[in-house]
Scaffold this motif. Sequence first.
Motif, PDB file in Angstrom:
ATOM      1  N   ASP A 104       0.845  -1.192   0.000  1.00 17.17           N
ATOM      2  CA  ASP A 104       0.000   0.000   0.000  1.00 17.17           C
ATOM      3  C   ASP A 104       0.883   1.246   0.000  1.00 17.17           C
ATOM      4  OD1 ASP A 104      -2.067   1.777   0.136  1.00 17.17           O
ATOM      5  OD2 ASP A 104      -2.486   1.463   2.271  1.00 17.17           O
ATOM      6  N   ALA A 105       1.342   1.626  -1.178  1.00 15.84           N
ATOM      7  CA  ALA A 105       2.221   2.785  -1.308  1.00 15.84           C
ATOM      8  C   ALA A 105       1.777   3.635  -2.487  1.00 15.84           C
ATOM      9  CB  ALA A 105       3.676   2.339  -1.510  1.00 15.84           C
ATOM     10  N   LYS A 106       1.807   4.924  -2.314  1.00 20.61           N
ATOM     11  CA  LYS A 106       1.433   5.835  -3.383  1.00 20.61           C
ATOM     12  C   LYS A 106       2.536   5.886  -4.441  1.00 20.61           C
ATOM     13  CE  LYS A 106      -1.287   8.879  -0.367  1.00 20.61           C
ATOM     14  NZ  LYS A 106      -1.424  10.262   0.159  1.00 20.61           N
ATOM     15  N   PRO A 107       2.176   6.204  -5.689  1.00 24.18           N
ATOM     16  CA  PRO A 107       3.198   6.386  -6.721  1.00 24.18           C
ATOM     17  C   PRO A 107       4.211   7.445  -6.302  1.00 24.18           C
ATOM     18  CG  PRO A 107       1.040   6.247  -7.725  1.00 24.18           C
ATOM     19  CD  PRO A 107       0.810   6.323  -6.233  1.00 24.18           C
ATOM     20  N   GLU A 108       5.478   7.206  -6.638  1.00 27.04           N
ATOM     21  CA  GLU A 108       6.553   8.113  -6.251  1.00 27.04           C
ATOM     22  C   GLU A 108       7.457   8.400  -7.441  1.00 27.04           C
ATOM     23  OE1 GLU A 108       8.007   7.133  -1.947  1.00 27.04           O
ATOM     24  OE2 GLU A 108       7.514   5.240  -2.924  1.00 27.04           O
ATOM     25  N   LYS A 109       8.201   9.472  -7.339  1.00 25.34           N
ATOM     26  CA  LYS A 109       9.138   9.857  -8.385  1.00 25.34           C
ATOM     27  C   LYS A 109      10.277   8.833  -8.449  1.00 25.34           C
ATOM     28  CE  LYS A 109      12.047  13.727  -9.903  1.00 25.34           C
ATOM     29  NZ  LYS A 109      12.518  15.098  -9.571  1.00 25.34           N
ATOM     30  N   PRO A 110      10.673   8.401  -9.656  1.00 25.50           N
ATOM     31  CA  PRO A 110      11.788   7.454  -9.788  1.00 25.50           C
ATOM     32  C   PRO A 110      13.073   7.999  -9.161  1.00 25.50           C
ATOM     33  CG  PRO A 110      10.607   7.631 -11.848  1.00 25.50           C
ATOM     34  CD  PRO A 110      10.065   8.711 -10.959  1.00 25.50           C
ATOM     35  N   VAL A 111      13.871   7.090  -8.613  1.00 24.80           N
ATOM     36  CA  VAL A 111      15.120   7.464  -7.957  1.00 24.80           C
ATOM     37  C   VAL A 111      16.244   6.565  -8.465  1.00 24.80           C
ATOM     38  CG1 VAL A 111      16.362   7.539  -5.761  1.00 24.80           C
ATOM     39  CG2 VAL A 111      13.988   8.304  -5.861  1.00 24.80           C
ATOM     40  N   LYS A 112      17.401   7.169  -8.702  1.00 18.35           N
ATOM     41  CA  LYS A 112      18.613   6.408  -8.992  1.00 18.35           C
ATOM     42  C   LYS A 112      19.570   6.594  -7.825  1.00 18.35           C
ATOM     43  CE  LYS A 112      18.492   6.609 -14.057  1.00 18.35           C
ATOM     44  NZ  LYS A 112      19.246   6.984 -15.283  1.00 18.35           N
ATOM     45  N   VAL A 113      19.978   5.514  -7.222  1.00 21.36           N
ATOM     46  CA  VAL A 113      20.908   5.579  -6.100  1.00 21.36           C
ATOM     47  C   VAL A 113      22.312   5.911  -6.605  1.00 21.36           C
ATOM     48  CG1 VAL A 113      22.011   4.260  -4.254  1.00 21.36           C
ATOM     49  CG2 VAL A 113      19.580   3.935  -4.738  1.00 21.36           C
ATOM     50  N   ARG A 114      22.984   6.802  -5.924  1.00 21.96           N
ATOM     51  CA  ARG A 114      24.386   7.097  -6.253  1.00 21.96           C
ATOM     52  C   ARG A 114      25.235   5.918  -5.787  1.00 21.96           C
ATOM     53  NH1 ARG A 114      28.739   9.610  -3.598  1.00 21.96           N
ATOM     54  NH2 ARG A 114      30.258  10.479  -5.065  1.00 21.96           N
ATOM     55  N   LEU A 115      25.793   5.198  -6.745  1.00 21.25           N
ATOM     56  CA  LEU A 115      26.492   3.956  -6.435  1.00 21.25           C
ATOM     57  C   LEU A 115      27.963   4.210  -6.144  1.00 21.25           C
ATOM     58  CD1 LEU A 115      26.082   0.909  -6.154  1.00 21.25           C
ATOM     59  CD2 LEU A 115      26.839   0.685  -8.519  1.00 21.25           C
ATOM     60  N   THR A 116      28.279   4.309  -4.869  1.00 22.88           N
ATOM     61  CA  THR A 116      29.665   4.414  -4.427  1.00 22.88           C
ATOM     62  C   THR A 116      30.199   3.013  -4.147  1.00 22.88           C
ATOM     63  OG1 THR A 116      28.992   4.562  -2.115  1.00 22.88           O
ATOM     64  CG2 THR A 116      29.174   6.638  -3.352  1.00 22.88           C
ATOM     65  N   ALA A 117      31.478   2.903  -3.919  1.00 22.02           N
ATOM     66  CA  ALA A 117      32.058   1.612  -3.555  1.00 22.02           C
ATOM     67  C   ALA A 117      31.451   1.091  -2.252  1.00 22.02           C
ATOM     68  CB  ALA A 117      33.572   1.731  -3.428  1.00 22.02           C
ATOM     69  N   ALA A 118      31.155   2.003  -1.316  1.00 21.51           N
ATOM     70  CA  ALA A 118      30.542   1.592  -0.056  1.00 21.51           C
ATOM     71  C   ALA A 118      29.145   1.032  -0.290  1.00 21.51           C
ATOM     72  CB  ALA A 118      30.494   2.783   0.908  1.00 21.51           C
ATOM     73  N   LYS A 119      28.376   1.675  -1.174  1.00 10.97           N
ATOM     74  CA  LYS A 119      27.032   1.187  -1.482  1.00 10.97           C
ATOM     75  C   LYS A 119      27.093  -0.175  -2.166  1.00 10.97           C
ATOM     76  CE  LYS A 119      23.969   4.382  -0.266  1.00 10.97           C
ATOM     77  NZ  LYS A 119      22.829   4.078   0.635  1.00 10.97           N
ATOM     78  N   LEU A 120      28.052  -0.333  -3.072  1.00 11.82           N
ATOM     79  CA  LEU A 120      28.211  -1.617  -3.746  1.00 11.82           C
ATOM     80  C   LEU A 120      28.586  -2.709  -2.750  1.00 11.82           C
ATOM     81  CD1 LEU A 120      28.195  -3.169  -6.409  1.00 11.82           C
ATOM     82  CD2 LEU A 120      30.581  -2.509  -6.731  1.00 11.82           C
ATOM     83  N   ALA A 121      29.415  -2.369  -1.777  1.00 14.69           N
ATOM     84  CA  ALA A 121      29.791  -3.332  -0.742  1.00 14.69           C
ATOM     85  C   ALA A 121      28.583  -3.737   0.084  1.00 14.69           C
ATOM     86  CB  ALA A 121      30.867  -2.731   0.161  1.00 14.69           C
ATOM     87  N   GLN A 122      27.666  -2.799   0.328  1.00 14.24           N
ATOM     88  CA  GLN A 122      26.460  -3.120   1.084  1.00 14.24           C
ATOM     89  C   GLN A 122      25.553  -4.062   0.282  1.00 14.24           C
ATOM     90  OE1 GLN A 122      23.815   0.198   2.096  1.00 14.24           O
ATOM     91  NE2 GLN A 122      23.502  -0.709   4.117  1.00 14.24           N
ATOM     92  N   LEU A 123      25.421  -3.803  -1.021  1.00 11.46           N
ATOM     93  CA  LEU A 123      24.660  -4.726  -1.867  1.00 11.46           C
ATOM     94  C   LEU A 123      25.276  -6.114  -1.837  1.00 11.46           C
ATOM     95  CD1 LEU A 123      23.964  -2.613  -5.101  1.00 11.46           C
ATOM     96  CD2 LEU A 123      22.370  -3.106  -3.237  1.00 11.46           C
ATOM     97  N   ASP A 124      26.590  -6.164  -1.950  1.00  9.74           N
ATOM     98  CA  ASP A 124      27.310  -7.431  -1.935  1.00  9.74           C
ATOM     99  C   ASP A 124      27.077  -8.181  -0.623  1.00  9.74           C
ATOM    100  OD1 ASP A 124      29.653  -9.021  -3.358  1.00  9.74           O
ATOM    101  OD2 ASP A 124      30.202  -8.873  -1.241  1.00  9.74           O
ATOM    102  N   ALA A 125      27.108  -7.450   0.485  1.00  8.34           N
ATOM    103  CA  ALA A 125      26.944  -8.065   1.796  1.00  8.34           C
ATOM    104  C   ALA A 125      25.563  -8.693   1.951  1.00  8.34           C
ATOM    105  CB  ALA A 125      27.169  -7.020   2.894  1.00  8.34           C
TER     106      ALA A 125
END
Length: 211
Positions: free
Chosen positions: A64-85
Amino acid sequence: MLEVIKNKALYILVGLVTAGFTICTEAKSQTLHVAMATSMQVEGSSKAPMGWVEFCEENAADCDAKPEKPVKVRLTAAKLAQLDAINRGVNAAIQPVTDQDLYGVEEKWTYPTDKGDCEDYVLLKRRMLMEAGWPRQALLITVVRDLKGDGHAILSVVTDRGDYALDNQVDDVKPWFETGYTFIKRQSQNDQNRWVLLGDGVGPVGVAAAP
């Protein structure tokens, strides 16, 4: 409050695995190479999978969520490490089992406890990333055909360096087109309850390495 993960011991295990990777984020940021990928091509509207529809009937608060504006995450090495984890942690904690073997039905999407199908991995990874502060609009459940031609689900992550795939069949987080999969459809960035058709990912153009 909806209990996301029924088995608290599993949640602690995955949390510990994630924490272990997070502690190493600073060191990883010096070595991880964030490649420039491409974004998936949206080709039209599609119907939501029945598994998602039934999941929403049982987990209304998650859908149950309203439509929202699309977002692109700024992919830093730290963010990539979090995805990997999170990808590796959930893959290690959940045993792959078909819905037929686990629930006696052909298709059921739900949060896993210790066993689950590919969609269950995706739901858990998506939930954990949102709890870690990632925007829902960048975390899209995606239906593909895998290397055997079977139906499969992955989590697509939309970033400023292209779309990446979190997959229970592979521990490494890859640009979507490196999976070798045929891409069918995924959630819309604007509205998680709308689904869109995708290009198949064959021969993407404009791929370049980030400096």
